[in-house]
Design a protein around this motif. Sequence first.
Motif, PDB file in Angstrom:
ATOM      1  N   GLN A 190       8.774 -19.054  24.102  1.00 45.72           N
ATOM      2  CA  GLN A 190       9.371 -17.782  24.509  1.00 45.72           C
ATOM      3  C   GLN A 190       8.559 -17.116  25.613  1.00 45.72           C
ATOM      4  O   GLN A 190       9.112 -16.434  26.488  1.00 45.72           O
ATOM      5  N   PHE A 191       7.253 -17.305  25.588  1.00 48.90           N
ATOM      6  CA  PHE A 191       6.404 -16.773  26.655  1.00 48.90           C
ATOM      7  C   PHE A 191       6.721 -17.457  27.981  1.00 48.90           C
ATOM      8  O   PHE A 191       6.812 -16.791  29.029  1.00 48.90           O
ATOM      9  N   LEU A 192       6.916 -18.772  27.970  1.00 48.11           N
ATOM     10  CA  LEU A 192       7.273 -19.485  29.191  1.00 48.11           C
ATOM     11  C   LEU A 192       8.674 -19.103  29.660  1.00 48.11           C
ATOM     12  O   LEU A 192       8.945 -19.084  30.868  1.00 48.11           O
ATOM     13  N   ALA A 193       9.564 -18.771  28.703  1.00 47.97           N
ATOM     14  CA  ALA A 193      10.926 -18.397  29.076  1.00 47.97           C
ATOM     15  C   ALA A 193      10.969 -17.073  29.819  1.00 47.97           C
ATOM     16  O   ALA A 193      11.919 -16.813  30.567  1.00 47.97           O
ATOM     17  N   ILE A 194       9.961 -16.234  29.650  1.00 52.20           N
ATOM     18  CA  ILE A 194       9.916 -14.972  30.399  1.00 52.20           C
ATOM     19  C   ILE A 194       9.886 -15.259  31.894  1.00 52.20           C
ATOM     20  O   ILE A 194      10.560 -14.591  32.690  1.00 52.20           O
ATOM     21  N   TRP A 195       9.121 -16.256  32.279  1.00 52.89           N
ATOM     22  CA  TRP A 195       8.933 -16.574  33.693  1.00 52.89           C
ATOM     23  C   TRP A 195       9.873 -17.686  34.161  1.00 52.89           C
ATOM     24  O   TRP A 195       9.852 -18.047  35.339  1.00 52.89           O
ATOM     25  N   GLY A 249       9.764 -24.316  33.549  1.00 53.41           N
ATOM     26  CA  GLY A 249      10.360 -25.495  32.938  1.00 53.41           C
ATOM     27  C   GLY A 249      11.829 -25.350  32.639  1.00 53.41           C
ATOM     28  O   GLY A 249      12.366 -26.107  31.815  1.00 53.41           O
ATOM     29  N   GLY A 250      12.490 -24.408  33.285  1.00 48.92           N
ATOM     30  CA  GLY A 250      13.913 -24.217  33.043  1.00 48.92           C
ATOM     31  C   GLY A 250      14.235 -23.603  31.702  1.00 48.92           C
ATOM     32  O   GLY A 250      15.389 -23.642  31.269  1.00 48.92           O
ATOM     33  N   ARG A 251      13.231 -23.030  31.037  1.00 50.54           N
ATOM     34  CA  ARG A 251      13.469 -22.435  29.721  1.00 50.54           C
ATOM     35  C   ARG A 251      14.211 -21.116  29.866  1.00 50.54           C
ATOM     36  O   ARG A 251      13.896 -20.304  30.728  1.00 50.54           O
TER      37      ARG A 251
END
Length: 261
Positions: free
Chosen positions: A170-175, A178-180
């Motif tokens: 979820q932290f990576l999805a903020i930015w 990786g297409g998250r």
Amino acid sequence: MGASLFQGFSLPWGRRKSWLAKLRATLKKSQRRPRLSIPSDATDVETATRRMLLYVMLPSWMVPGFVDWAYHRRTNIEHTSGTGEAVIHCMMLTQVGVPVMMGLLLEINPLTLSLMMGHTVVHAATAFADVSYAVNHHRDLAPGEQHTHSFLEVLPIMALSSIICLHWDQFLAIWGIGGRKGRWRFALKKQRLPEGYLRNSLLALTATIVLPYANELYRCIRAQRRRAESNPGRVLPPKPPALANTPAESASEEAPALEAI
């Protein structure tokens, strides 16, 4: 035609009832969700981190919060820095309390995690302003109180770091790394915390944080009102005495009189 004009219109109390009904339905729905199991004998990293967050870090924030309030009372905050610093303390409690409630009740997604991060950054800046305000208004900051502040500043950062480790995707999805893509909306936890833990945590927060700092704000406002009542108007400084005329000014004032004679 009149009926068609008011077809989509609802009175305020009607909207209030609909919101209450939605809230009751949401609470009933959340009670049917499975409980989050945190066994005390589990040794995996994820369970140990959750156990540390819920049973160590949260109580550890309550204790220095209450101790800091005791220092404020001991240093007579209502007659030194007064209502201004008390309001800053309420702001700081909100900046930590909102992420705490989101972590206890809501699903961790990019929206809630972003709000937690923003509150933590603002809390750190407000903590600096708080100390500066107290020093500028001559409130005595003992070494013990300053050391207590260090716990209050570091614990929210530690808790946020643990939450990011638990929800790294979820932290990576903020930015968008990786297409998250995460869900940018509020949602109750899929696995709810036990009712006993929530009830005891809310009671402890109310007893150690909410009520003491509400009392502090009340004492400061009361002291400010008493000072205003005892000194309702400002005493204007006396006017400076008129300066004696210089010889040149005296001669210029006497010249018209001589011309008149």
